[in-house]
Design an enzyme around this catalytic site. Structure first.
Site, short mmCIF file in Angstrom:
data_model
loop_
_atom_site.label_atom_id
_atom_site.label_comp_id
_atom_site.label_asym_id
_atom_site.label_seq_id
_atom_site.Cartn_x
_atom_site.Cartn_y
_atom_site.Cartn_z
CE LYS A 45 59.03 42.65 48.49
NZ LYS A 45 58.34 42.12 47.33
CG ASP A 63 49.68 34.22 48.11
OD1 ASP A 63 48.53 34.55 47.76
OD2 ASP A 63 50.55 33.88 47.31
CG ASN A 86 44.72 46.75 50.43
OD1 ASN A 86 44.32 47.71 49.77
ND2 ASN A 86 45.99 46.34 50.37
CE1 TYR A 152 42.15 45.45 40.06
CE2 TYR A 152 40.79 47.13 39.04
CZ TYR A 152 41.50 46.67 40.13
OH TYR A 152 41.56 47.43 41.28
CE LYS A 156 39.91 44.97 42.94
NZ LYS A 156 40.23 44.85 44.36
N1 NAP Z 1 45.44 52.00 42.74
C1 NAP Z 1 44.22 52.12 42.27
O1 NAP Z 1 43.93 52.95 41.38
C2 NAP Z 1 43.09 51.27 42.83
C3 NAP Z 1 41.77 51.65 42.51
C4 NAP Z 1 40.72 50.88 42.98
C5 NAP Z 1 40.97 49.79 43.77
N2 NAP Z 1 42.25 49.43 44.06
C6 NAP Z 1 42.45 48.23 44.88
O2 NAP Z 1 43.13 48.59 46.06
C7 NAP Z 1 43.86 47.47 46.55
C8 NAP Z 1 45.28 47.87 46.81
O3 NAP Z 1 45.87 48.24 45.56
P1 NAP Z 1 47.08 49.28 45.45
O4 NAP Z 1 46.64 50.35 44.55
O5 NAP Z 1 47.60 49.61 46.79
O6 NAP Z 1 48.08 48.35 44.62
P2 NAP Z 1 49.59 47.95 44.83
O7 NAP Z 1 50.40 49.11 45.26
O8 NAP Z 1 49.94 47.22 43.59
O9 NAP Z 1 49.52 46.94 46.07
C9 NAP Z 1 48.87 45.70 45.95
C10 NAP Z 1 49.06 44.97 47.25
O10 NAP Z 1 48.35 43.73 47.18
C11 NAP Z 1 49.27 42.70 47.48
N3 NAP Z 1 48.90 41.45 46.86
C12 NAP Z 1 48.70 41.17 45.55
N4 NAP Z 1 48.35 39.88 45.40
C13 NAP Z 1 48.34 39.34 46.65
C14 NAP Z 1 48.08 38.05 47.17
N5 NAP Z 1 47.76 37.02 46.37
N6 NAP Z 1 48.12 37.86 48.51
C15 NAP Z 1 48.46 38.87 49.33
N7 NAP Z 1 48.77 40.11 48.91
C16 NAP Z 1 48.69 40.33 47.58
C17 NAP Z 1 50.62 43.20 47.00
O11 NAP Z 1 51.65 42.43 47.59
P3 NAP Z 1 53.10 42.25 46.87
O12 NAP Z 1 53.90 43.47 47.23
O13 NAP Z 1 53.62 40.98 47.46
O14 NAP Z 1 52.85 42.17 45.38
C18 NAP Z 1 50.54 44.62 47.52
O15 NAP Z 1 50.78 44.67 48.89
C19 NAP Z 1 43.70 46.37 45.49
O16 NAP Z 1 42.67 45.48 45.86
C20 NAP Z 1 43.31 47.15 44.26
O17 NAP Z 1 42.61 46.36 43.34
C21 NAP Z 1 43.32 50.15 43.62
#
Ligand code: NAP
Length: 251
Positions: A45, A63, A86, A152, A156
């Site tokens: 990916k 992972d 991240n 969640y 955090k």
């Molecule tokens: N979107 C929001 O509103 C928001 C707000 C505040 C903070 N955040 C934080 O920002 C970060 C990125 O989130 P996002 O919004 O970009 O979400 P996202 O689009 O769902 O992406 C999450 C990413 O984390 C990866 N991931 C999940 N579990 C993992 C693991 N055990 N090991 C390695 N990779 C893993 C996923 O990989 P796969 O593709 O393999 O699943 C994906 O690449 C996260 O920490 C999230 O909590 C997001």
């Protein structure tokens, strides 16, 4: 602590295959990072990212819940100077649901133990490379419990405390430790959720690298987050109550 500009640095991003992680990897390239370790659970990916600059992007399987893979990444990325933890996930579990403990453990594994493992594995590498920066992508939801994602939020909040602790122990090796507190961002994680105007992953990425360059310990990365931080400073209980009021809409 001095800021760490990205130009010429070696950067590692976890969960770089989509969302905020992908935007961070692309921004690091734009800012002149000498190398970007783009890591993901499924390296296939990462093809789009490596295609952007195959000389500077190195794809690694990682992972963050898997200690063996964390160790292997550390062995492969001994020149890294900026680590961005991240990778993260949310299960949407509610606090009184039967499956809450199981789901909460999954979130803690990725969102808390993941960056903790990364700290253990990579702190010596950052030290050997002059200090650099460790950056944990947290959330405003770690500062107040959000009723639509309460477990969640707990994970955090644990990540927030971890970040403070890592900052203390890594200060003596000259490593800048940053916590990033985004508000709602338009990624797969929030797809289908009505959350008003969501910020963009690119906006978060820009704020993160500016923050690291300026030596900011707490980075509020988008319009919602900046307003939230102001509200929290002025009236923490008022913010808690206004967020809790959303509970009526989720149960
Ligand atoms: N979107 C929001 O509103 C928001 C707000 C505040 C903070 N955040 C934080 O920002 C970060 C990125 O989130 P996002 O919004 O970009 O979400 P996202 O689009 O769902 O992406 C999450 C990413 O984390 C990866 N991931 C999940 N579990 C993992 C693991 N055990 N090991 C390695 N990779 C893993 C996923 O990989 P796969 O593709 O393999 O699943 C994906 O690449 C996260 O920490 C999230 O909590 C997001």
């Amino acid at each position: 602590m001095n800021g760490v500009p990205t130009k010429g640095k070696v950067v590692l991003v976890t969960g770089a295959n989509r969302g905020i992680g992908k935007a961070l990897a692309i921004k690091a390239l734009e800012l002149g990072a000498s190398k970007v370790y783009a890591t993901a659970r499924d390296v296939l990916k990462l093809a789009e990212l490596t295609a952007i600059d195959s000389d500077r992007v190195v794809a690694l399987e990682l992972d963050v819940t898997n200690q063996r893979q964390v160790n292997a990444a550390a062995a492969a990325a001994g020149d890294v100077e900026i680590i961005i933890n991240n990778a993260g996930m949310g299960t949407g579990a509610l606090l009184l649901a039967e499956n809450v403990v199981e789901n909460s453990k999954l979130e803690m594994e990725a969102n808390f133990f993941g960056p903790m493992r990364m700290g253990v594995a990579f702190a010596p590498i950052l030290k050997a490379n002059g200090g650099g920066a460790m950056v944990n992508i947290l959330s405003v939801a770690g500062l107040i419990n959000f009723p639509f994602a309460p477990t969640y939020s707990c994970s955090k909040a644990a990540g927030h405390s971890l970040t403070q602790g890592q900052r203390t122990v890594m200060a003596e090796q000259n490593t800048l430790v940053c916590g990033v507190y985004p508000g709602p961002i338009d990624t797969d994680m929030t797809a289908g959720m009505a959350m008003g105007d969501k910020g963009s992953p690119e906006e978060v990425a820009t704020s993160v690298f500016e923050g690291i360059a300026n030596g900011e310990e707490d980075i509020f990365s988008d319009t919602f987050a900046i307003g939230f931080a102001k509200g929290l400073k002025a009236d923490p209980k008022g913010i808690e109550k206004s967020i809790a009021a959303q509970f009526q809409t989720v149960r």
